[in-house]
Design an enzyme around this catalytic site. Structure first.
Site, short mmCIF file in Angstrom:
data_model
loop_
_atom_site.label_atom_id
_atom_site.label_comp_id
_atom_site.label_asym_id
_atom_site.label_seq_id
_atom_site.Cartn_x
_atom_site.Cartn_y
_atom_site.Cartn_z
N SER A 148 0.97 -1.12 -0.42
CA SER A 148 -0.23 -0.32 0.13
C SER A 148 0.56 1.52 -0.15
O SER A 148 1.97 1.19 0.56
CB SER A 148 -0.80 -0.03 1.24
OG SER A 148 -1.49 1.50 1.52
N TYR A 161 -2.74 -0.91 10.05
CA TYR A 161 -2.76 -1.17 8.38
C TYR A 161 -1.65 -0.68 8.23
O TYR A 161 -0.62 -1.77 7.08
CB TYR A 161 -3.88 -0.21 7.95
CG TYR A 161 -3.62 -0.86 6.73
CD1 TYR A 161 -4.67 -1.93 5.84
CD2 TYR A 161 -3.26 0.16 5.68
CE1 TYR A 161 -4.22 -2.12 4.72
CE2 TYR A 161 -3.75 -0.29 4.23
CZ TYR A 161 -3.72 -1.46 3.98
OH TYR A 161 -4.47 -1.41 2.67
#
Length: 260
Positions: A148, A161
């Site tokens: 990400s 995350y």
């Protein structure tokens, strides 16, 4: 298009969003694709049906990551679907990043339970899935992990995350070194904001405009943009690339727009 005829691939989290696009692209390139899903069997069937309607081959496999026996359950279904064929390509796409977790993810609100959940799904499951599928993978196989943009910019509301995706990138480099003797490449694709039905914030026109303005190429990513990057790394064209993070963000957050 790349040539994946005769190959078999497993794409986790392939019932929708980027995972579905990746599964469709690999199938279009000729691979038999195992479509993994967690809970939404109907969505997985839709992915399989779309692939088959386009002339490709696919089957669905179920396992809920973060639960006891998750990898064992997936491996049982995968082995049955492969019918003795090797697994040439593994794409670890499934991840926990739902909006509730993201909103509660700042340092003052993050709970141990949320931390454990996101690490179990985003880090533990991919690592032990790789371990479990390596005996099925021939020399020269391909492993592609999805990371990400959150690993290279600071998003305080997504601390856990982002930490998981940092761990995925470290895992990829380490395994690239460990598996190089077998000719297995291990790479990571790092998407930015991508227009899928699972990203609720992108339904807001104002948010979309802001994110597009922060991206060098001037738009939000599409699932096919990520799928094409994965397909390249899964192909023979990427045979000499391993241990790398491929930024597939369209140039998000590269610097001030006034400098252009």
């Amino acid at each position: 298009m790349t040539d994946l005829k005769g190959k078999a691939a497993l794409v986790t989290g392939a019932s929708r969003g980027m995972g579905r696009a990746i599964a469709q692209r690999l199938a279009a390139d000729g691979a038999l694709v195992a479509v993994h899903y967690s809970r939404d069997a109907d969505a997985a069937r839709q992915t399989v049906a779309t692939i088959e309607q386009a002339g490709g081959e696919a089957f669905q496999v179920q396992a809920e990551f973060g639960t006891d026996g998750d990898v064992r359950t997936l491996l049982t279904g995968l082995s049955a679907g492969l019918g003795g064929r090797p697994l040439d390509i593994l794409v670890n796409n499934a991840a926990c990043g739902n909006q509730d977790t993201v909103r509660a993810g700042s340092i003052d609100r993050l709970t141990p339970g949320q931390f454990d959940e996101v690490f179990a799904i985003n880090v533990k499951a991919p690592l032990f899935l790789i371990q479990a599928t390596l005996p099925l993978m021939p020399d020269g196989g391909r492993i592609v992990n999805i990371s990400s943009l959150a690993t290279r910019i600071a998003l305080p509301s997504q601390i856990a995350y982002a930490m998981t995706k940092g761990a995925v990138e470290v895992m990829s480099r380490t395994l690239a070194n460990a598996l190089g003797a077998r000719g297995i490449t291990v790479n990571t694709v790092s998407p930015g904001s991508t227009d899928t039905e699972v990203t609720d914030t992108l339904h807001n026109p104002q948010v979309r405009t802001i994110l597009a303005d922060l991206t060098a190429l001037g738009r939000i990513g599409r699932p096919a943009d990520i799928a094409d990057a994965v397909a390249f790394l899964a192909s023979d064209d990427a045979r000499w690339i391993t241990g790398n993070v491929l930024d597939a963000t369209g140039g998000a957050y590269l610097g001030p727009m006034w400098a252009r």
